[in-house]
Design a protein around this motif. Structure first.
Motif, PDB file in Angstrom:
ATOM      1  N   GLY A 205      -3.184  11.552   8.110  1.00 32.83           N
ATOM      2  CA  GLY A 205      -3.722  10.208   7.925  1.00 32.83           C
ATOM      3  C   GLY A 205      -2.831   9.132   8.497  1.00 32.83           C
ATOM      4  N   VAL A 206      -3.295   7.883   8.365  1.00 30.80           N
ATOM      5  CA  VAL A 206      -2.599   6.766   8.994  1.00 30.80           C
ATOM      6  C   VAL A 206      -1.571   6.102   8.086  1.00 30.80           C
ATOM      7  N   SER A 207      -1.605   6.374   6.814  1.00 32.19           N
ATOM      8  CA  SER A 207      -0.745   5.645   5.888  1.00 32.19           C
ATOM      9  C   SER A 207       0.524   6.426   5.585  1.00 32.19           C
ATOM     10  N   LEU A 208       1.266   5.961   4.595  1.00 34.43           N
ATOM     11  CA  LEU A 208       2.516   6.622   4.213  1.00 34.43           C
ATOM     12  C   LEU A 208       2.911   6.147   2.824  1.00 34.43           C
ATOM     13  N   GLY A 209       3.942   6.779   2.274  1.00 35.25           N
ATOM     14  CA  GLY A 209       4.503   6.316   1.012  1.00 35.25           C
ATOM     15  C   GLY A 209       3.824   6.822  -0.235  1.00 35.25           C
ATOM     16  N   GLY A 210       2.855   7.732  -0.118  1.00 34.14           N
ATOM     17  CA  GLY A 210       2.173   8.255  -1.290  1.00 34.14           C
ATOM     18  C   GLY A 210       2.908   9.423  -1.923  1.00 34.14           C
ATOM     19  N   VAL A 211       2.389   9.907  -3.043  1.00 34.02           N
ATOM     20  CA  VAL A 211       2.994  11.058  -3.711  1.00 34.02           C
ATOM     21  C   VAL A 211       2.793  12.325  -2.895  1.00 34.02           C
ATOM     22  N   GLU A 212       1.774  12.324  -2.024  1.00 33.91           N
ATOM     23  CA  GLU A 212       1.525  13.469  -1.157  1.00 33.91           C
ATOM     24  C   GLU A 212       2.192  13.236   0.192  1.00 33.91           C
ATOM     25  N   THR A 213       2.656  14.300   0.820  1.00 32.77           N
ATOM     26  CA  THR A 213       3.182  14.192   2.178  1.00 32.77           C
ATOM     27  C   THR A 213       2.025  13.865   3.124  1.00 32.77           C
ATOM     28  N   ILE A 214       2.272  12.931   4.032  1.00 32.73           N
ATOM     29  CA  ILE A 214       1.259  12.506   4.992  1.00 32.73           C
ATOM     30  C   ILE A 214       1.851  12.616   6.394  1.00 32.73           C
ATOM     31  N   VAL A 215       1.174  13.330   7.269  1.00 36.83           N
ATOM     32  CA  VAL A 215       1.606  13.404   8.664  1.00 36.83           C
ATOM     33  C   VAL A 215       0.634  12.585   9.508  1.00 36.83           C
ATOM     34  N   SER A 216       1.191  11.881  10.474  1.00 37.55           N
ATOM     35  CA  SER A 216       0.402  10.973  11.294  1.00 37.55           C
ATOM     36  C   SER A 216       0.666  11.247  12.763  1.00 37.55           C
ATOM     37  N   TYR A 217      -0.361  11.028  13.565  1.00 35.97           N
ATOM     38  CA  TYR A 217      -0.273  11.194  15.013  1.00 35.97           C
ATOM     39  C   TYR A 217      -0.373   9.790  15.618  1.00 35.97           C
ATOM     40  N   PRO A 218       0.748   9.095  15.817  1.00 41.33           N
ATOM     41  CA  PRO A 218       0.736   7.668  16.154  1.00 41.33           C
ATOM     42  C   PRO A 218      -0.129   7.273  17.335  1.00 41.33           C
ATOM     43  N   VAL A 219      -0.181   8.106  18.396  1.00 40.69           N
ATOM     44  CA  VAL A 219      -0.944   7.698  19.586  1.00 40.69           C
ATOM     45  C   VAL A 219      -2.441   7.575  19.304  1.00 40.69           C
ATOM     46  N   ARG A 220      -2.923   8.255  18.253  1.00 40.24           N
ATOM     47  CA  ARG A 220      -4.338   8.172  17.913  1.00 40.24           C
ATOM     48  C   ARG A 220      -4.577   7.442  16.600  1.00 40.24           C
ATOM     49  N   MET A 221      -3.505   7.092  15.916  1.00 39.50           N
ATOM     50  CA  MET A 221      -3.664   6.494  14.589  1.00 39.50           C
ATOM     51  C   MET A 221      -2.985   5.125  14.523  1.00 39.50           C
ATOM     52  N   SER A 222      -1.767   5.055  14.001  1.00 40.21           N
ATOM     53  CA  SER A 222      -1.129   3.763  13.714  1.00 40.21           C
ATOM     54  C   SER A 222      -0.900   2.901  14.941  1.00 40.21           C
ATOM     55  N   HIS A 223      -0.721   3.523  16.126  1.00 35.54           N
ATOM     56  CA  HIS A 223      -0.424   2.761  17.334  1.00 35.54           C
ATOM     57  C   HIS A 223      -1.473   2.948  18.420  1.00 35.54           C
ATOM     58  N   ALA A 224      -2.677   3.335  17.997  1.00 32.48           N
ATOM     59  CA  ALA A 224      -3.754   3.536  18.972  1.00 32.48           C
ATOM     60  C   ALA A 224      -4.158   2.229  19.651  1.00 32.48           C
TER      61      ALA A 224
ATOM     62  N   THR B 282       0.830  -1.197   0.000  1.00 36.41           N
ATOM     63  CA  THR B 282       0.000   0.000   0.000  1.00 36.41           C
ATOM     64  C   THR B 282       0.867   1.250   0.000  1.00 36.41           C
ATOM     65  N   LYS B 283       2.043   1.140   0.586  1.00 40.49           N
ATOM     66  CA  LYS B 283       2.886   2.295   0.865  1.00 40.49           C
ATOM     67  C   LYS B 283       3.763   2.650  -0.347  1.00 40.49           C
ATOM     68  N   PHE B 284       5.074   2.623  -0.203  1.00 41.18           N
ATOM     69  CA  PHE B 284       5.961   3.136  -1.246  1.00 41.18           C
ATOM     70  C   PHE B 284       5.923   2.329  -2.537  1.00 41.18           C
ATOM     71  N   LEU B 285       5.731   1.024  -2.448  1.00 40.63           N
ATOM     72  CA  LEU B 285       5.753   0.230  -3.672  1.00 40.63           C
ATOM     73  C   LEU B 285       4.664   0.669  -4.633  1.00 40.63           C
ATOM     74  N   ASN B 286       3.446   0.872  -4.134  1.00 41.12           N
ATOM     75  CA  ASN B 286       2.390   1.411  -4.989  1.00 41.12           C
ATOM     76  C   ASN B 286       2.562   2.915  -5.168  1.00 41.12           C
ATOM     77  N   GLY B 287       2.672   3.627  -4.053  1.00 41.91           N
ATOM     78  CA  GLY B 287       3.081   5.020  -4.087  1.00 41.91           C
ATOM     79  C   GLY B 287       2.035   6.053  -4.415  1.00 41.91           C
ATOM     80  N   HIS B 288       0.762   5.662  -4.560  1.00 44.71           N
ATOM     81  CA  HIS B 288      -0.245   6.639  -4.974  1.00 44.71           C
ATOM     82  C   HIS B 288      -1.487   6.658  -4.089  1.00 44.71           C
TER      83      HIS B 288
END
Length: 377
Positions: free
Chosen positions: A320-339, A194-200
């Motif tokens: 958002g919770v993801s990463l690796g897209g063409v757009e910069t994505i900022v994540s707040y881990p305590v409420r998102m990826s590691h909630a 989903t992340k860098f390999l696809n990238g979009h």
């Protein structure tokens, strides 16, 4: 071939039937068979599909494995690999692993009496001390998510081979362009594609690549039995995304390095976590096993209020919770990826309320820095 050539010319770039410069999307669930033939390549698309086959062959080539497998998500790939093990097995796993992996290990597979023990993998002696008689595998994630901690892959492999253990590496952050764990002796590599390999940011997908043919047969049995396969449409999108991986990551990690240096000097930033920074813990080990620092970084602000205000005010980045897209994505881990991690576990790992993770995209870095400056103001 060099990597930039291999992602374009790997044997899966041209349709062998029509000569098309894009593998067709074979939206077929079943196939006409010769009843007298003893060799049937395709019978049902859960077991095999030409579009998915092209993707699986491509990732196997890029990771330098014997066989690749495409799954419906990164967690489907990881869970399928975990399914290779049996009740009573003990598996060592990176302490600050991705939250979804933590959840699968501690809240799902523990029900089947598979014992996952989370330990600090930056200390090889600590790894050695925690191996038990029933230990079957070591699962590493390097750089880790979200604190970018570095594990010595060759060091882990040496311990595993000495003890007869399987090694598994999550290579999502680095991709085969920047890091090839199989070349360092790892047995299985997994990706959230989903992340860098696809990238979009338009596909949910997971990949696994295996070095040993016997282990590959075992993983194929799991894939075919569970059926958590990637669709032909998503396989085609992922094949297309991989073709631009090198040029995307070259730009993204250059921007990440510049943004990281700027953040280090900002008065409201407490600490920056990025493998490309001189003096960052594990920096030398990282560059002994990787070709670049990657495009993901994390930083802590001087207060929780500053972190939350930053997330509310950022403009040229998705929250958002993801990463690796063409757009910069900022994540707040305590409420998102590691909630899903218990609060005491998060705090013990250093995943605090003032931590922000950044996946740098393809925007001009000068605009990103200006946007970060305004959001931190």
């Amino acid at each position: 071939m060099r990597f930039g050539t291999a992602i374009i010319h790997n044997g899966n770039e041209i349709d062998k039937i029509t000569g098309a410069l894009s593998i067709p999307i074979y939206n077929a669930s079943t196939y006409d068979q010769d009843i007298d033939s003893t060799e049937v390549k395709y019978d049902y698309s859960r077991s095999g599909n030409p579009t998915r086959d092209a993707l699986e062959s491509t990732i196997a080539t890029l990771e330098r494995g014997t066989r690749g497998f495409a799954f419906s998500s990164g967690m489907a790939a990881i869970a399928s690999v975990f399914s290779l093990f049996s009740a009573g097995d003990h598996i060592l796993i990176t302490r600050d692993v991705y939250g979804g992996t933590f959840r699968a290990a501690t809240k799902l597979f523990n029900k089947y009496n598979i014992d996952f023990q989370l330990i600090d993998m930056t200390d090889l002696e600590n790894v050695r001390r925690n191996i038990k008689e029933n230990t079957k595998a070591i699962y590493i994630e390097t750089p880790s998510n979200p604190l970018l901690k570095i594990t010595d892959i060759s060091g882990i492999v040496a311990i595993a081979k000495e003890k007869g253990l399987i090694t598994i590496a999550d290579n999502t952050f680095m991709t085969p362009y920047l890091q090839r764990p199989l070349d360092l002796g790892v047995d299985i590599v997994v990706h959230s594609a989903t992340k860098f390999l696809n990238g979009h940011s338009d596909v949910i997908a997971g990949l696994a690549v295996v070095k040993d043919t016997n282990l590959a047969d075992q993983l194929y049995f799991v894939q075919n039995t569970f059926g958590a396969i990637l669709s032909p449409q998503d396989s085609w999108l992922l094949l297309r995304g991989i073709k631009t991986l090198k040029v995307r990551l070259d730009h993204q990690q250059n921007s990440a390095a510049a943004l990281s240096q700027w953040l280090k000097e900002h008065p409201l930033v407490e600490e920056v976590f990025y493998p490309g920074n001189f003096g960052f813990g594990g920096n030398e080990i990282h560059f002994s096993q990787s070709r670049g620092p990657g495009a993901v970084l994390s930083f802590t602000t001087k207060s929780t209020e500053t972190a939350l205000n930053f997330m509310r005010r950022i403009n040229f980045a998705a929250v958002g919770v993801s990463l690796g897209g063409v757009e910069t994505i900022v994540s707040y881990p305590v409420r998102m990826s590691h909630a899903s991690l218990p609060i005491e576990v998060r705090q013990d790992l250093g995943i605090t309320d003032n931590l922000i993770r950044v996946s740098v995209g393809l925007e001009d870095v000068e605009d990103l820095i200006e946007d970060f400056r305004n959001a931190l103001r």
